[in-house]
Design a protein around this motif. Structure first.
Motif, mmCIF file in Angstrom:
data_model
loop_
_atom_site.group_PDB
_atom_site.id
_atom_site.type_symbol
_atom_site.label_atom_id
_atom_site.label_comp_id
_atom_site.label_asym_id
_atom_site.label_seq_id
_atom_site.Cartn_x
_atom_site.Cartn_y
_atom_site.Cartn_z
ATOM 1 N N GLU A 8 -0.461 9.966 12.193
ATOM 2 C CA GLU A 8 -0.235 9.927 10.741
ATOM 3 C C GLU A 8 -0.241 8.488 10.228
ATOM 4 O OE1 GLU A 8 2.441 13.835 9.687
ATOM 5 O OE2 GLU A 8 3.440 12.167 10.687
ATOM 6 N N LEU A 9 0.390 7.590 10.977
ATOM 7 C CA LEU A 9 0.408 6.186 10.568
ATOM 8 C C LEU A 9 -0.990 5.569 10.637
ATOM 9 C CD1 LEU A 9 3.742 5.024 12.238
ATOM 10 C CD2 LEU A 9 3.303 5.400 9.799
ATOM 11 N N ALA A 10 -1.743 5.925 11.673
ATOM 12 C CA ALA A 10 -3.108 5.406 11.800
ATOM 13 C C ALA A 10 -3.961 5.879 10.622
ATOM 14 C CB ALA A 10 -3.725 5.851 13.121
ATOM 15 N N LYS A 11 -3.786 7.109 10.236
ATOM 16 C CA LYS A 11 -4.527 7.661 9.102
ATOM 17 C C LYS A 11 -4.145 6.942 7.795
ATOM 18 C CE LYS A 11 -5.536 12.099 6.912
ATOM 19 N NZ LYS A 11 -5.250 13.539 6.943
ATOM 20 N N ALA A 12 -2.856 6.691 7.629
ATOM 21 C CA ALA A 12 -2.387 5.987 6.425
ATOM 22 C C ALA A 12 -2.929 4.566 6.367
ATOM 23 C CB ALA A 12 -0.865 5.983 6.387
ATOM 24 N N LEU A 13 -2.966 3.875 7.520
ATOM 25 C CA LEU A 13 -3.499 2.517 7.557
ATOM 26 C C LEU A 13 -5.002 2.509 7.258
ATOM 27 C CD1 LEU A 13 -1.527 1.063 10.611
ATOM 28 C CD2 LEU A 13 -1.233 0.471 8.196
ATOM 29 N N ALA A 14 -5.709 3.484 7.806
ATOM 30 C CA ALA A 14 -7.151 3.577 7.557
ATOM 31 C C ALA A 14 -7.424 3.855 6.080
ATOM 32 C CB ALA A 14 -7.764 4.672 8.420
ATOM 33 N N LYS A 15 -6.592 4.648 5.481
ATOM 34 C CA LYS A 15 -6.735 4.973 4.055
ATOM 35 C C LYS A 15 -6.566 3.730 3.180
ATOM 36 C CE LYS A 15 -5.002 8.538 0.918
ATOM 37 N NZ LYS A 15 -4.009 9.596 0.770
ATOM 38 N N ARG A 16 -5.761 2.791 3.666
ATOM 39 C CA ARG A 16 -5.535 1.541 2.916
ATOM 40 C C ARG A 16 -6.571 0.467 3.245
ATOM 41 N NH1 ARG A 16 -0.243 1.271 0.520
ATOM 42 N NH2 ARG A 16 0.973 3.069 1.167
ATOM 43 N N GLY A 17 -7.547 0.830 4.075
ATOM 44 C CA GLY A 17 -8.619 -0.108 4.369
ATOM 45 C C GLY A 17 -8.337 -1.055 5.516
ATOM 46 N N ILE A 18 -7.325 -0.803 6.306
ATOM 47 C CA ILE A 18 -6.995 -1.648 7.458
ATOM 48 C C ILE A 18 -7.981 -1.311 8.579
ATOM 49 C CG2 ILE A 18 -5.191 -2.289 9.111
ATOM 50 C CD1 ILE A 18 -4.452 -2.880 6.172
ATOM 51 N N SER A 19 -8.519 -2.335 9.227
ATOM 52 C CA SER A 19 -9.495 -2.107 10.296
ATOM 53 C C SER A 19 -8.844 -1.363 11.457
ATOM 54 C CB SER A 19 -10.070 -3.438 10.789
ATOM 55 O OG SER A 19 -9.102 -4.151 11.529
ATOM 56 N N ASP A 20 -9.668 -0.660 12.211
ATOM 57 C CA ASP A 20 -9.171 0.098 13.356
ATOM 58 C C ASP A 20 -8.525 -0.821 14.395
ATOM 59 O OD1 ASP A 20 -10.033 2.441 12.202
ATOM 60 O OD2 ASP A 20 -11.874 2.579 13.392
ATOM 61 N N GLU A 21 -9.114 -1.997 14.592
ATOM 62 C CA GLU A 21 -8.593 -2.947 15.571
ATOM 63 C C GLU A 21 -7.205 -3.442 15.173
ATOM 64 O OE1 GLU A 21 -9.658 -7.442 16.751
ATOM 65 O OE2 GLU A 21 -11.329 -6.024 16.957
ATOM 66 N N THR A 22 -7.054 -3.832 13.932
ATOM 67 C CA THR A 22 -5.757 -4.317 13.434
ATOM 68 C C THR A 22 -4.734 -3.191 13.461
ATOM 69 O OG1 THR A 22 -6.887 -5.892 11.999
ATOM 70 C CG2 THR A 22 -4.587 -5.413 11.484
#
Length: 158
Positions: A8-22
């Protein structure tokens, strides 16, 4: 705000445009310091949703998988919920609902079995619990319940 799983957190970060690596680095660090613990989340979820909403193992497993919890973690969390506890919860749900449900015994039976099915209870358990509860309720309901064969009905469902 409730605790979140790693997925869920990974999905939220991706939604905000954070790179997968970061995102992976941040989530790994959260995991190291104990801010993310999918196993603890799953145990708490099972306890809360079973006792609060009366959900059975099947429904709980589905909810956890939808939240990105790994299959083995789901199985471990559900190990704490045994057959007797699940049956007792089903009985309590039926008893509570039976007090306020009106109609013919057939329709009451159908509604109660449907309620348990929507909460993830196996057909055999649902039929048996409802039959026993109706038999204890009134003479008319007991007469109807005597004519119900829960094992035959459960076999029809499969």
């Amino acid at each position: 705000m409730r605790p979140r799983t790693r997925a869920e957190l990974a999905k939220a970060l991706a939604k905000r445009g954070i790179s997968d690596e970061t995102s992976a680095q941040v989530l790994d660090r959260y995991d190291e310091v104990g801010m993310i613990d999918d196993a603890a989340f799953a145990r708490a979820w099972v306890s809360s949703r079973h006792h609060g909403r009366g959900l059975a193992r099947r429904a709980l497993a589905n909810e956890l998988r939808q939240r990105g919890v790994a299959g083995d973690t789901v199985s471990e969390a559900l190990d704490n919920l045994d057959d007797d506890t699940e049956a007792a919860t089903a009985r309590a749900l039926v008893d509570r609902k039976l007090r306020v449900t009106r109609g013919s015994p057939e329709s009451v039976y159908r509604r109660l079995v449907g309620m348990l099915a929507r909460k993830g209870y196996p057909a055999g358990l649902a039929y048996r619990v409802v039959k026993d509860a109706m038999a204890a309720q009134s003479a008319e309901a007991a007469e109807f319940a005597d004519g119900v064969d829960p094992d035959a009905l459960a076999d029809q469902e499969t």
